[in-house]
Design a protein around this motif. Structure first.
Motif, PDB file in Angstrom:
ATOM      1  N   LEU A 385       0.928  -1.232  -0.050  1.00  0.00           N
ATOM      2  CA  LEU A 385      -0.196   0.103  -0.050  1.00  0.00           C
ATOM      3  C   LEU A 385       0.955   1.287  -0.083  1.00  0.00           C
ATOM      4  O   LEU A 385       1.922   1.252   0.597  1.00  0.00           O
ATOM      5  CB  LEU A 385      -0.799  -0.027   1.307  1.00  0.00           C
ATOM      6  N   PRO A 386       0.425   2.209  -0.576  1.00  0.00           N
ATOM      7  CA  PRO A 386       1.171   3.649  -0.575  1.00  0.00           C
ATOM      8  C   PRO A 386       1.194   4.031   0.923  1.00  0.00           C
ATOM      9  O   PRO A 386       0.184   4.064   1.468  1.00  0.00           O
ATOM     10  CB  PRO A 386       0.526   4.475  -1.416  1.00  0.00           C
ATOM     11  N   LEU A 387       2.302   4.794   1.329  1.00  0.00           N
ATOM     12  CA  LEU A 387       2.322   5.259   2.607  1.00  0.00           C
ATOM     13  C   LEU A 387       1.901   6.936   2.560  1.00  0.00           C
ATOM     14  O   LEU A 387       1.982   7.673   1.583  1.00  0.00           O
ATOM     15  CB  LEU A 387       3.983   5.370   2.916  1.00  0.00           C
ATOM     16  N   ARG A 388       1.324   7.348   3.694  1.00  0.00           N
ATOM     17  CA  ARG A 388       0.488   8.595   3.626  1.00  0.00           C
ATOM     18  C   ARG A 388       1.536   9.428   3.893  1.00  0.00           C
ATOM     19  O   ARG A 388       1.487  10.843   3.701  1.00  0.00           O
ATOM     20  CB  ARG A 388      -0.692   8.334   4.471  1.00  0.00           C
ATOM     21  N   GLU A 389       2.635   9.180   4.794  1.00  0.00           N
ATOM     22  CA  GLU A 389       3.753   9.986   5.055  1.00  0.00           C
ATOM     23  C   GLU A 389       5.246   9.539   4.727  1.00  0.00           C
ATOM     24  O   GLU A 389       5.195   8.139   4.434  1.00  0.00           O
ATOM     25  CB  GLU A 389       3.767  10.317   6.607  1.00  0.00           C
ATOM     26  N   ALA A 390       6.238  10.023   4.582  1.00  0.00           N
ATOM     27  CA  ALA A 390       7.603   9.769   4.158  1.00  0.00           C
ATOM     28  C   ALA A 390       8.189   9.315   5.520  1.00  0.00           C
ATOM     29  O   ALA A 390       7.756   9.460   6.754  1.00  0.00           O
ATOM     30  CB  ALA A 390       8.217  10.971   3.763  1.00  0.00           C
ATOM     31  N   VAL A 391       8.773   8.045   5.285  1.00  0.00           N
ATOM     32  CA  VAL A 391       9.476   7.326   6.364  1.00  0.00           C
ATOM     33  C   VAL A 391      10.889   7.279   6.285  1.00  0.00           C
ATOM     34  O   VAL A 391      11.494   7.084   5.273  1.00  0.00           O
ATOM     35  CB  VAL A 391       9.011   6.065   6.762  1.00  0.00           C
ATOM     36  N   ALA A 410      -1.311   3.583   3.914  1.00  0.00           N
ATOM     37  CA  ALA A 410      -0.990   3.064   5.327  1.00  0.00           C
ATOM     38  C   ALA A 410      -0.374   4.150   5.985  1.00  0.00           C
ATOM     39  O   ALA A 410       0.610   4.959   5.359  1.00  0.00           O
ATOM     40  CB  ALA A 410       0.160   1.974   5.059  1.00  0.00           C
ATOM     41  N   MET A 411      -0.625   4.460   7.015  1.00  0.00           N
ATOM     42  CA  MET A 411      -0.267   5.514   8.040  1.00  0.00           C
ATOM     43  C   MET A 411       0.818   5.105   8.980  1.00  0.00           C
ATOM     44  O   MET A 411       0.578   4.592   9.971  1.00  0.00           O
ATOM     45  CB  MET A 411      -1.599   6.222   8.719  1.00  0.00           C
ATOM     46  N   PRO A 412       2.074   5.517   8.827  1.00  0.00           N
ATOM     47  CA  PRO A 412       2.930   5.173   9.646  1.00  0.00           C
ATOM     48  C   PRO A 412       2.480   5.898  11.174  1.00  0.00           C
ATOM     49  O   PRO A 412       2.163   6.953  11.300  1.00  0.00           O
ATOM     50  CB  PRO A 412       4.252   6.099   9.133  1.00  0.00           C
ATOM     51  N   LEU A 413       2.985   5.205  12.143  1.00  0.00           N
ATOM     52  CA  LEU A 413       2.668   5.517  13.522  1.00  0.00           C
ATOM     53  C   LEU A 413       4.174   6.031  14.210  1.00  0.00           C
ATOM     54  O   LEU A 413       4.932   5.259  13.818  1.00  0.00           O
ATOM     55  CB  LEU A 413       2.259   4.160  14.369  1.00  0.00           C
ATOM     56  N   HIS A 414       3.983   6.784  14.980  1.00  0.00           N
ATOM     57  CA  HIS A 414       5.121   7.179  15.936  1.00  0.00           C
ATOM     58  C   HIS A 414       5.399   6.356  17.070  1.00  0.00           C
ATOM     59  O   HIS A 414       4.779   5.303  17.193  1.00  0.00           O
ATOM     60  CB  HIS A 414       5.194   8.459  16.308  1.00  0.00           C
ATOM     61  N   TYR A 415       6.328   6.478  18.085  1.00  0.00           N
ATOM     62  CA  TYR A 415       6.631   5.626  19.085  1.00  0.00           C
ATOM     63  C   TYR A 415       7.155   4.143  18.476  1.00  0.00           C
ATOM     64  O   TYR A 415       6.588   3.285  18.877  1.00  0.00           O
ATOM     65  CB  TYR A 415       5.423   5.533  20.108  1.00  0.00           C
ATOM     66  N   ALA A 444       4.767   0.376  -0.046  1.00  0.00           N
ATOM     67  CA  ALA A 444       5.764  -0.253   1.019  1.00  0.00           C
ATOM     68  C   ALA A 444       4.883  -1.788   1.126  1.00  0.00           C
ATOM     69  O   ALA A 444       3.663  -1.725   1.265  1.00  0.00           O
ATOM     70  CB  ALA A 444       5.780   0.293   2.078  1.00  0.00           C
ATOM     71  N   GLU A 445       5.806  -2.783   1.400  1.00  0.00           N
ATOM     72  CA  GLU A 445       5.381  -4.104   1.582  1.00  0.00           C
ATOM     73  C   GLU A 445       4.696  -4.136   2.864  1.00  0.00           C
ATOM     74  O   GLU A 445       5.154  -3.372   4.003  1.00  0.00           O
ATOM     75  CB  GLU A 445       6.456  -5.179   1.548  1.00  0.00           C
ATOM     76  N   LEU A 446       3.601  -4.705   3.346  1.00  0.00           N
ATOM     77  CA  LEU A 446       3.127  -4.908   4.687  1.00  0.00           C
ATOM     78  C   LEU A 446       3.096  -6.194   5.372  1.00  0.00           C
ATOM     79  O   LEU A 446       2.940  -7.260   4.350  1.00  0.00           O
ATOM     80  CB  LEU A 446       1.647  -4.260   4.696  1.00  0.00           C
ATOM     81  N   LEU A 447       3.426  -6.369   6.424  1.00  0.00           N
ATOM     82  CA  LEU A 447       3.055  -7.504   7.202  1.00  0.00           C
ATOM     83  C   LEU A 447       2.062  -7.344   8.140  1.00  0.00           C
ATOM     84  O   LEU A 447       2.202  -6.581   9.328  1.00  0.00           O
ATOM     85  CB  LEU A 447       4.648  -7.832   8.129  1.00  0.00           C
ATOM     86  N   ASP A 448       1.170  -8.090   8.028  1.00  0.00           N
ATOM     87  CA  ASP A 448      -0.137  -8.229   8.689  1.00  0.00           C
ATOM     88  C   ASP A 448       0.049  -8.493  10.176  1.00  0.00           C
ATOM     89  O   ASP A 448       0.857  -9.599  10.380  1.00  0.00           O
ATOM     90  CB  ASP A 448      -1.391  -8.848   8.237  1.00  0.00           C
ATOM     91  N   LEU A 449      -0.453  -7.998  11.440  1.00  0.00           N
ATOM     92  CA  LEU A 449      -0.422  -8.535  12.407  1.00  0.00           C
ATOM     93  C   LEU A 449      -1.557  -9.592  12.431  1.00  0.00           C
ATOM     94  O   LEU A 449      -2.554  -9.128  12.083  1.00  0.00           O
ATOM     95  CB  LEU A 449      -0.432  -7.480  13.491  1.00  0.00           C
ATOM     96  N   PRO A 450      -1.352 -10.575  13.077  1.00  0.00           N
ATOM     97  CA  PRO A 450      -2.210 -11.964  12.994  1.00  0.00           C
ATOM     98  C   PRO A 450      -3.624 -11.656  13.162  1.00  0.00           C
ATOM     99  O   PRO A 450      -4.577 -11.871  12.858  1.00  0.00           O
ATOM    100  CB  PRO A 450      -1.717 -12.998  13.698  1.00  0.00           C
ATOM    101  N   TRP A 451      -4.013 -10.657  14.278  1.00  0.00           N
ATOM    102  CA  TRP A 451      -4.935 -10.609  14.597  1.00  0.00           C
ATOM    103  C   TRP A 451      -5.855  -9.489  14.026  1.00  0.00           C
ATOM    104  O   TRP A 451      -7.191  -9.450  14.129  1.00  0.00           O
ATOM    105  CB  TRP A 451      -5.294  -9.929  16.344  1.00  0.00           C
TER     106      TRP A 451
END
Length: 461
Positions: A385-391, A410-415, A444-451
């Motif tokens: 998915l495309p990233l909403r912000e630069a990383v 995909a929205m990158p998270l801080h912390y 960016a390639e995404l790795l889903d969290l299982p839940w």
């Protein structure tokens, strides 16, 4: 030994066995201009290059495995071990496992002609004289019909012999003389499920390797199964290292709460493992060696202790027990000092860094491919998915960044620092950011969290 939240992200080995090419590379590096190794500090800001961790060897960076190859090595390690013996389990225990034998029908489905609707079974053209008694599901074969005769019938009930069709309740009316009339055109065989419509006895319904879902359980039951033959769930054991870890209350006097002990077992279950034990070892080399050599698990998980500090015992213990080191450091941030070793022909060990998010990185990099392959599960379909912000990126290593999925972005998270769980606790996935970083809008390639994709009720079985 330092603790989750403070452990150094560096692995160390003796420098005596550097080969010629590595030695030349070190000489070349020594004469280069200093490079900018800045990384995201977890609040979205670039931080200064980190100083080498105590005990880190110059060769460590050269020997670390690139992130994609590390995941492939973990899957390959599971494939290279002896095939695990299939087991027969009750249907109620099979959810999430892979079929180790084809699911062949043990009966015709349906096993007799049945009514697909509530209504009347009718014979010949109407109008029809209706019998007083009806036909219900679960009862013996009813008496045959004669032309001009009808009988009330329930969905799933056996069709009387010589029935022409089933007339739905909403398509029929009874006149003053008690005769049944149709209010619409009726076709021969209408609303009758003939015997064997779905399958015949002996037909293959599902092949080996099929993941047992709730729908598969329903099909197996309908086809006559009480048990199914499956690939057994891989067994995992968690060894929590560190004298500084508290199991309850607030941090105090240099002691901190253990985040990995509560987090890893359910996460491993979500990845398909049966967690057979969680042991707190502390900084005790003898206890760690004893736990490793005596473990009956398919996969041992250790937390922390993969660097080269005075109480980082994982590498020395692996050498002492004659383990084969398959991956020693991965070019990924966080989680660089993770490792994978074969401790026995039928057993592997994944050494996770002690920092919590770094440990998550190790789980998804090494433990997930290994457990998935042991369980004979297919690899997830790769998607981006495309990233909403630069990383920001690391100059040489892959980064794994928690993200939330919002529409088609995909929205990158801080912390997202190595010691932080605040970002991943709110995340749907981890974004795979290549060396050098990613621009806004870049895929960016995404790795889903299982839940995030299957639901807690399905994953935590």
């Amino acid at each position: 030994m330092t603790a989750p939240g403070t452990r150094a992200e560096a692995s160390a080995e003796d420098t005596d066995d550097l080969d010629v090419e590595e030695a030349l590379a070190l000489v070349r590096d020594a004469h280069r201009e200093p490079r900018d190794d800045s990384t995201d500090d977890g609040a979205g800001q670039a931080s200064a290059p980190a100083a080498p961790s105590p005990g880190e060897r110059p060769a460590d960076r050269h020997r670390a495995t690139p992130w994609p190859q590390a995941r492939e090595a973990a899957a390959r390690a599971a494939r290279s071990r002896a095939r695990r013996a299939p087991v027969s389990v009750a249907l109620g225990d099979a959810l999430g496992l892979a079929l180790a034998a084809p699911l062949d029908a043990l009966t015709d489905l349906p096993s007799f002609d049945t009514s697909a609707m509530d209504g009347w079974a009718v014979a010949g053209p109407g109008p029809w004289q209706v019998r007083e008694e009806g036909v219900l599901a679960g009862h013996a074969q009813p008496e045959p019909l004669t032309d001009g005769e009808a009988v009330r019938i329930a969905t799933g009930a056996r069709i009387p012999a010589d029935t022409t069709a089933v007339l739905r309740t909403e398509h029929g009316r009874i006149d003053a003389q008690g005769r049944l009339h149709t209010t619409c055109e009726m076709l021969h065989g209408q609303d009758i499920r003939p015997r064997g419509q779905e399958c015949r006895n002996g037909d293959q319904l599902l092949p080996v390797g099929t993941l047992v879902t709730p729908a598969v359980l329903g099909l197996a039951a309908a086809a006559g199964y009480d048990t199914v033959t499956v690939v057994p769930r891989p067994r995992a054991e968690v060894l929590v290292l560190g004298d500084e870890l508290l199991t309850e209350g607030l941090s105090h006097d240099g002691l901190i709460r253990d985040a990995l002990g509560p987090m890893l077992p359910p996460w491993l279950r979500a990845l398909g493992a049966d967690v057979i034990a969680v042991r707190r070892i502390g900084d005790d080399a003898k206890a760690l060696q004893k736990a490793v050599t005596r473990s009956a698990a398919d996969l041992i998980i250790t937390t922390g202790g993969t660097a080269a500090g005075p109480v980082d015992h994982v590498h020395p213990i692996l050498e002492r027990v004659g383990a084969e080191l398959l991956v020693d450091g991965v070019k990924v941030r966080p989680g660089h000092p993770m490792l994978l070793a074969r401790t026995k022909d039928h057993q592997h060990l994944v050494g996770l860094p002690g920092n919590p998010l770094a440990a998550v990185s190790g789980l998804l990099t090494l433990a997930e491919p290994l457990l998935r392959t042991l369980a004979a599960h297919p690899a997830p379909e790769r998607y981006t998915l495309p990233l909403r912000e630069a990383v920001h990126g690391h100059p040489h290593d892959t980064r794994l960044i928690p993200v939330v999925l919002r529409g088609d972005h995909a929205m990158p998270l801080h912390y997202n620092g190595p010691a932080m769980l605040r970002g991943v606790a709110a995340a749907d996935a981890l974004a795979v950011v290549p060396p050098g970083g990613a621009r806004q809008g870049e895929e960016a390639e995404l790795l889903d969290l299982p839940w995030a994709t299957a639901g807690i009720g399905v994953c935590f079985t």
